[in-house]
Design a protein around this motif. Structure first.
Motif, short mmCIF file in Angstrom:
data_model
loop_
_atom_site.label_atom_id
_atom_site.label_comp_id
_atom_site.label_asym_id
_atom_site.label_seq_id
_atom_site.Cartn_x
_atom_site.Cartn_y
_atom_site.Cartn_z
N ALA A 232 0.82 -1.21 0.00
CA ALA A 232 0.00 0.00 0.00
C ALA A 232 0.85 1.26 0.00
O ALA A 232 1.68 1.45 0.89
CB ALA A 232 -0.92 0.00 1.21
N PRO A 233 0.64 2.16 -0.96
CA PRO A 233 1.31 3.47 -0.93
C PRO A 233 0.61 4.38 0.07
O PRO A 233 -0.41 4.01 0.67
CB PRO A 233 1.13 3.97 -2.36
CG PRO A 233 -0.18 3.38 -2.78
CD PRO A 233 -0.25 2.02 -2.11
N ASN A 234 1.14 5.59 0.23
CA ASN A 234 0.48 6.55 1.11
C ASN A 234 -0.87 6.98 0.56
O ASN A 234 -1.80 7.25 1.30
CB ASN A 234 1.37 7.78 1.30
CG ASN A 234 2.67 7.44 2.02
OD1 ASN A 234 2.70 6.54 2.84
ND2 ASN A 234 3.74 8.15 1.70
N PRO A 259 -4.05 17.19 -6.97
CA PRO A 259 -3.52 16.36 -8.05
C PRO A 259 -3.94 14.90 -7.89
O PRO A 259 -4.06 14.40 -6.77
CB PRO A 259 -2.01 16.52 -7.90
CG PRO A 259 -1.81 17.76 -7.10
CD PRO A 259 -2.98 17.85 -6.19
N ILE A 260 -4.13 14.22 -9.01
CA ILE A 260 -4.53 12.81 -9.04
C ILE A 260 -3.51 12.04 -9.87
O ILE A 260 -3.11 12.47 -10.95
CB ILE A 260 -5.94 12.63 -9.66
CG1 ILE A 260 -6.98 13.46 -8.89
CG2 ILE A 260 -6.32 11.15 -9.70
CD1 ILE A 260 -7.21 13.02 -7.47
N GLY A 261 -3.08 10.89 -9.37
CA GLY A 261 -2.18 10.03 -10.13
C GLY A 261 -2.96 9.12 -11.06
O GLY A 261 -4.06 8.67 -10.72
N TYR A 301 4.74 7.83 -6.70
CA TYR A 301 3.83 8.80 -6.09
C TYR A 301 4.13 9.00 -4.61
O TYR A 301 3.90 10.09 -4.07
CB TYR A 301 2.38 8.34 -6.29
CG TYR A 301 1.95 8.39 -7.74
CD1 TYR A 301 1.96 9.59 -8.44
CD2 TYR A 301 1.55 7.24 -8.41
CE1 TYR A 301 1.57 9.66 -9.77
CE2 TYR A 301 1.17 7.30 -9.75
CZ TYR A 301 1.19 8.50 -10.42
OH TYR A 301 0.82 8.55 -11.74
N ASP A 302 4.67 7.98 -3.94
CA ASP A 302 5.08 8.13 -2.54
C ASP A 302 6.31 9.04 -2.41
O ASP A 302 6.39 9.89 -1.53
CB ASP A 302 5.43 6.77 -1.94
CG ASP A 302 4.25 6.12 -1.23
OD1 ASP A 302 3.16 6.72 -1.22
OD2 ASP A 302 4.42 5.01 -0.70
N GLU A 306 2.86 14.82 -3.99
CA GLU A 306 1.93 14.94 -2.86
C GLU A 306 0.57 14.35 -3.19
O GLU A 306 -0.43 14.69 -2.55
CB GLU A 306 1.80 16.42 -2.47
CG GLU A 306 3.08 17.06 -1.98
CD GLU A 306 3.63 16.37 -0.74
OE1 GLU A 306 2.82 16.02 0.15
OE2 GLU A 306 4.85 16.18 -0.67
N ILE A 307 0.52 13.50 -4.18
CA ILE A 307 -0.76 12.92 -4.62
C ILE A 307 -1.35 12.01 -3.55
O ILE A 307 -0.65 11.18 -2.97
CB ILE A 307 -0.55 12.17 -5.95
CG1 ILE A 307 -0.40 13.19 -7.08
CG2 ILE A 307 -1.68 11.19 -6.24
CD1 ILE A 307 -0.05 12.60 -8.41
#
Length: 339
Positions: A232-234, A259-261, A301-302, A306-307
């Motif tokens: 799991a990422p942040n 922002p969205i990844g 992204y982690d 800051e997504i």
């Protein structure tokens, strides 16, 4: 502690650290593992501390040859020998019943079985031989986070917590090995990977169970990834199940104030107009490249943005897709984007 980074030509120096009971991360064709002398109980216990890993989550023992397995395991079956001949070295981990007292409970999670693997990486095989011992090797990351596919990922999580890292560049497969339980009457895949059920069945000539990927809260897992939160990422991951769902998913993304990844194949990225607030990460062209890049994307992204939300493409759960979707579902906590 200063974490040293070793190149493949410096295997001997890395092996000396293992001999002294210290931890050294190592490359495989799947992900980077966190190595410790499997026969040194103190060193093995340090692995759990460095990762923040629950002590009932058993470790995979990495070996350089079959003879090492035979030192610890009960006599290997014909099926096991066929699979070893077909897939070792390679991304197949097999669980065998152990000789009494062969390995400490710190390695086995208190079970009478252990998982063994012969990784397909020349630098790591040289490391094991130089250390003159099998090495335990869970993924070299903070427990529950996406697995590391580069030495930089390992440093991000474990810098200062381990003695060294053997750097052999990015891994090739990108998702952990298939775990096959051969300690039961019918072989069972406890964790899907690049070696599929059909490939195993074609070698041993008997059916393989494939729906044993989870255990209950009070059970001791026989393999990693069966009980605790993994990969799991942040950010929160949302799985986009179908290609026709992407327009709605991107419309939702455009309405967000942050922002969205977006993690998807080149085809999806080129066929859809991404909103200005979306940051894309390419999963390549197919499920093979997507599997290789999945953890790198989550870590991207982690580590670099800051997504807080990520849209990620699903694949059909067949063949390698079963391994990809196993990891993605756990990364997302089974959360799917709904139109």
């Amino acid at each position: 502690m200063e974490t040293q980074v070793f190149q493949p030509a410096e295997v001997t120096a890395a092996a000396q650290l293992l001999k002294r009971g210290q931890l050294v991360a190592f490359p495989t064709e799947t992900v980077y593992g966190l190595g410790a002398d499997a026969t040194n109980v103190s060193a093995v216990k340090q692995v759990y501390v460095a990762k923040g890993r629950p002590s009932d989550n058993p470790l995979i023992v990495h070996v350089a040859d079959v003879a090492t397995v035979e030192q610890f395991a009960q006599p290997l079956s014909d099926a096991a020998r066929k699979l070893i001949k077909a897939f070792w070295p390679g991304p197949l981990t097999m669980i065998f019943k152990l000789k009494p007292g062969a390995l400490d409970p710190a390695v086995t999670g208190g079970l009478d079985t252990a998982a063994f693997r012969n990784p397909d990486n020349a630098a790591t095989i040289a490391l094991i031989r130089a250390a003159q011992t099998p090495i335990v090797g869970p993924s070299a990351n903070t427990s529950g986070k996406p697995s590391p596919t580069t030495a930089a990922h390992v440093l991000h999580d474990l810098n200062g917590k381990i003695a060294g890292i053997l750097d052999d560049g990015p891994t090739k497969v990108g998702v952990e090995s298939t775990v096959l339980d051969l300690s039961t009457a019918q072989p069972a895949i406890l964790r899907p990977g690049a070696i599929t059920a059909s490939a195993i069945e074609s070698v041993i000539g008997q059916p393989v169970q494939t729906e044993q990927h989870h255990v209950g809260a009070t059970e001791v897992p026989k393999a990693p990834g069966m009980k605790y939160k993994h990969y799991a990422p942040n950010a929160q991951v949302y799985i986009v199940d179908r290609s026709e769902d992407w327009p709605a998913a991107l419309k939702w993304a455009a309405q967000q104030s942050v922002p969205i990844g977006v993690m998807a194949t080149d085809a999806v990225l080129s066929n859809n107009q991404l909103p200005a607030n979306c940051e894309q990460f390419s999963l390549g062209t197919d499920v093979q490249s997507a599997s290789q890049r999945l953890f790198a994307g989550l870590r991207h992204y982690d580590m670099e943005t800051e997504i807080k939300d990520i849209l990620c493409q699903a694949f059909d759960s067949k063949g390698l897709g079963a391994a990809y979707m196993n990891r993605l579902n756990k990364s997302a906590g089974q959360t799917h984007f709904s139109v």
